[in-house]
Design an enzyme around this catalytic site. Structure first.
Site, PDB file in Angstrom:
ATOM      1  CD  GLU A   1     -45.101 -67.433  -6.268  1.00  0.00           C
ATOM      2  OE1 GLU A   1     -44.375 -66.453  -6.049  1.00  0.00           O
ATOM      3  OE2 GLU A   1     -45.703 -68.055  -5.381  1.00  0.00           O
TER       4      GLU A   1
ATOM      5  CG  ASP B   1     -57.526 -70.751  -4.712  1.00  0.00           C
ATOM      6  OD1 ASP B   1     -57.233 -70.600  -3.517  1.00  0.00           O
ATOM      7  OD2 ASP B   1     -57.508 -69.815  -5.536  1.00  0.00           O
TER       8      ASP B   1
ATOM      9  CG  ASP C   1     -53.114 -77.080   1.929  1.00  0.00           C
ATOM     10  OD1 ASP C   1     -52.954 -76.511   0.824  1.00  0.00           O
ATOM     11  OD2 ASP C   1     -54.230 -77.195   2.471  1.00  0.00           O
TER      12      ASP C   1
ATOM     13  CB  THR D   1     -45.856 -69.332   0.229  1.00  0.00           C
ATOM     14  OG1 THR D   1     -46.774 -70.217   0.865  1.00  0.00           O
ATOM     15  CG2 THR D   1     -45.065 -70.082  -0.817  1.00  0.00           C
ATOM     16  CD  GLU D   2     -47.258 -64.328   1.244  1.00  0.00           C
ATOM     17  OE1 GLU D   2     -46.620 -63.344   0.918  1.00  0.00           O
ATOM     18  OE2 GLU D   2     -47.530 -65.226   0.433  1.00  0.00           O
ATOM     19  CG  PHE D   3     -51.988 -69.514   1.682  1.00  0.00           C
ATOM     20  CD1 PHE D   3     -51.938 -68.184   1.286  1.00  0.00           C
ATOM     21  CD2 PHE D   3     -53.245 -70.095   1.861  1.00  0.00           C
ATOM     22  CE1 PHE D   3     -53.091 -67.442   1.058  1.00  0.00           C
ATOM     23  CE2 PHE D   3     -54.407 -69.366   1.647  1.00  0.00           C
ATOM     24  CZ  PHE D   3     -54.327 -68.041   1.234  1.00  0.00           C
ATOM     25  CD  GLU D   4     -43.848 -73.620   2.593  1.00  0.00           C
ATOM     26  OE1 GLU D   4     -43.745 -72.797   1.652  1.00  0.00           O
ATOM     27  OE2 GLU D   4     -43.049 -74.554   2.762  1.00  0.00           O
TER      28      GLU D   4
HETATM   29  C1  LIG Z   1     -54.320 -70.019  -1.719  1.00  0.00           C
HETATM   30  S1  LIG Z   1     -53.545 -68.576  -2.307  1.00  0.00           S
HETATM   31  C2  LIG Z   1     -51.793 -68.950  -2.197  1.00  0.00           C
HETATM   32  C3  LIG Z   1     -50.961 -67.702  -2.261  1.00  0.00           C
HETATM   33  C4  LIG Z   1     -49.445 -67.943  -2.216  1.00  0.00           C
HETATM   34  N1  LIG Z   1     -49.002 -68.742  -3.344  1.00  0.00           N
HETATM   35  C5  LIG Z   1     -49.062 -68.603  -0.940  1.00  0.00           C
HETATM   36  O1  LIG Z   1     -48.716 -69.791  -0.978  1.00  0.00           O
HETATM   37  O2  LIG Z   1     -49.079 -67.939   0.110  1.00  0.00           O
HETATM   38  C6  LIG Z   1     -53.839 -68.656  -4.031  1.00  0.00           C
HETATM   39  C7  LIG Z   1     -53.535 -67.312  -4.717  1.00  0.00           C
HETATM   40  O3  LIG Z   1     -53.654 -67.479  -6.114  1.00  0.00           O
HETATM   41  C8  LIG Z   1     -54.342 -66.359  -6.667  1.00  0.00           C
HETATM   42  N2  LIG Z   1     -55.003 -66.882  -7.855  1.00  0.00           N
HETATM   43  C9  LIG Z   1     -56.113 -67.668  -7.906  1.00  0.00           C
HETATM   44  N3  LIG Z   1     -56.392 -68.012  -9.157  1.00  0.00           N
HETATM   45  C10 LIG Z   1     -55.429 -67.461  -9.934  1.00  0.00           C
HETATM   46  C11 LIG Z   1     -55.169 -67.450 -11.330  1.00  0.00           C
HETATM   47  N4  LIG Z   1     -55.968 -68.086 -12.173  1.00  0.00           N
HETATM   48  N5  LIG Z   1     -54.077 -66.766 -11.792  1.00  0.00           N
HETATM   49  C12 LIG Z   1     -53.271 -66.100 -10.929  1.00  0.00           C
HETATM   50  N6  LIG Z   1     -53.461 -66.072  -9.588  1.00  0.00           N
HETATM   51  C13 LIG Z   1     -54.525 -66.734  -9.109  1.00  0.00           C
HETATM   52  C14 LIG Z   1     -55.286 -65.921  -5.561  1.00  0.00           C
HETATM   53  O4  LIG Z   1     -55.650 -64.565  -5.683  1.00  0.00           O
HETATM   54  C15 LIG Z   1     -54.469 -66.211  -4.316  1.00  0.00           C
HETATM   55  O5  LIG Z   1     -53.707 -65.091  -3.910  1.00  0.00           O
END
Ligand SMILES: C[S@@+](CC[C@H](N)C(=O)[O-])C[C@H]1O[C@@H](n2cnc3c(N)ncnc32)[C@H](O)[C@@H]1O
Length: 242
Positions: A73, A147, A181, A220-223
């Site tokens: 993941e 993101d 989303d 997931t948490e964001f979901e």
């Molecule tokens: C919007 S959050 C979503 C977190 C989780 N997947 C969820 O759905 O709850 C995006 C996550 O990706 C991590 N992240 C951002 N860019 C990344 C990268 N290039 N490699 C690994 N993780 C990254 C961020 O720190 C953040 O925790």
């Protein structure tokens, strides 16, 4: 464990805490995020040392001590998704990448609490997978709510370059699973895949929670947040490597 062994182990953890900053910063700072120190407490669940990560390239099955499939993941947040999967599928191994100290520690804590043996958190960027994952080592890859980088789309994790890396590390027949989303990110990924020879979109929905897949879906948490606070439709795609 005997008392003197416990003391020795806790001395070793204290020693590691004293120098953990060196893995992330060129020079010492006055204050650090407390979770940076806490990462040291989960050596079975969390690797932050680049050299240690790289040593396992091509040998992750040896690391887990079995020949089970390895699932990756990227951007796992606080780990709910991968922890849920590792609990459900004991005959698979899971590697979860994340950058933030706190999220890594929370994922490792949950894994330790559940005594999971098939999960590992690594502090690495998704873009660097070729540094530490070998050819055909991965059976499936998950990217959940990455993101979207509106206006700076070139910074996204799902790009043509990512698929070029998957050409190497993902087994044939392995899938990339993507939840978001974000309507535009969803559409852009569908368009990108339609232009690639080696990959095919094999499932898509713009409302995951109203499909037959909802029952088996691990949130997931964001979901959770998008569903409960914003009542949003979750878009979901499965892409197979031919
Ligand atoms: C919007 S959050 C979503 C977190 C989780 N997947 C969820 O759905 O709850 C995006 C996550 O990706 C991590 N992240 C951002 N860019 C990344 C990268 N290039 N490699 C690994 N993780 C990254 C961020 O720190 C953040 O925790």
């Amino acid at each position: 464990m005997k008392k003197d062994e416990i003391k020795e182990e806790s001395n070793e953890i204290e020693r590691k805490k004293g120098e953990v900053w060196k893995y992330f910063f060129e020079r010492p700072k006055k204050n650090y995020n407390k979770y940076m120190y806490e990462m040291v407490e989960y050596p079975e669940y969390l690797i932050y040392d680049n050299e240690e990560v790289k040593k396992n390239k091509g040998k992750w099955n040896e690391f887990f001590g079995n020949n089970n499939g390895i699932y990756l993941e990227i951007g796992c947040g606080s780990g709910n998704f991968t922890v849920g999967n590792a609990e459900k599928f004991k005959d698979r191994n899971y590697i979860a990448l994340e950058l933030r100290f706190k999220r890594l520690v929370l994922g490792a804590r949950k894994s330790e609490k559940r005594n999971l043996k098939n999960i590992l958190f690594i502090r690495k960027r998704g873009e660097t997978i070729l540094d530490f994952i070998g050819k055909d080592e991965i059976s499936g890859i998950y990217i959940n709510f990455p993101d979207p980088w509106e206006g700076e789309e070139r910074k996204r994790i799902i790009t043509k370059e990512l698929f070029e890396k998957l050409d190497i590390i993902l087994k044939n027949g392995g899938k990339l699973y993507f939840k978001t989303d974000h309507q535009k990110y969803y559409e852009d990924v569908l368009e990108l895949v339609s232009e690639l020879d080696g990959y095919e979109m094999c499932y898509r929905t713009d409302d995951l929670h109203n499909t037959e897949k909802a029952a088996e879906n691990i949130k997931t948490e964001f979901e959770q947040m998008f569903l409960s606070k914003h009542n949003m439709n979750i878009k979901y795609v499965e892409i197979i490597k031919k």
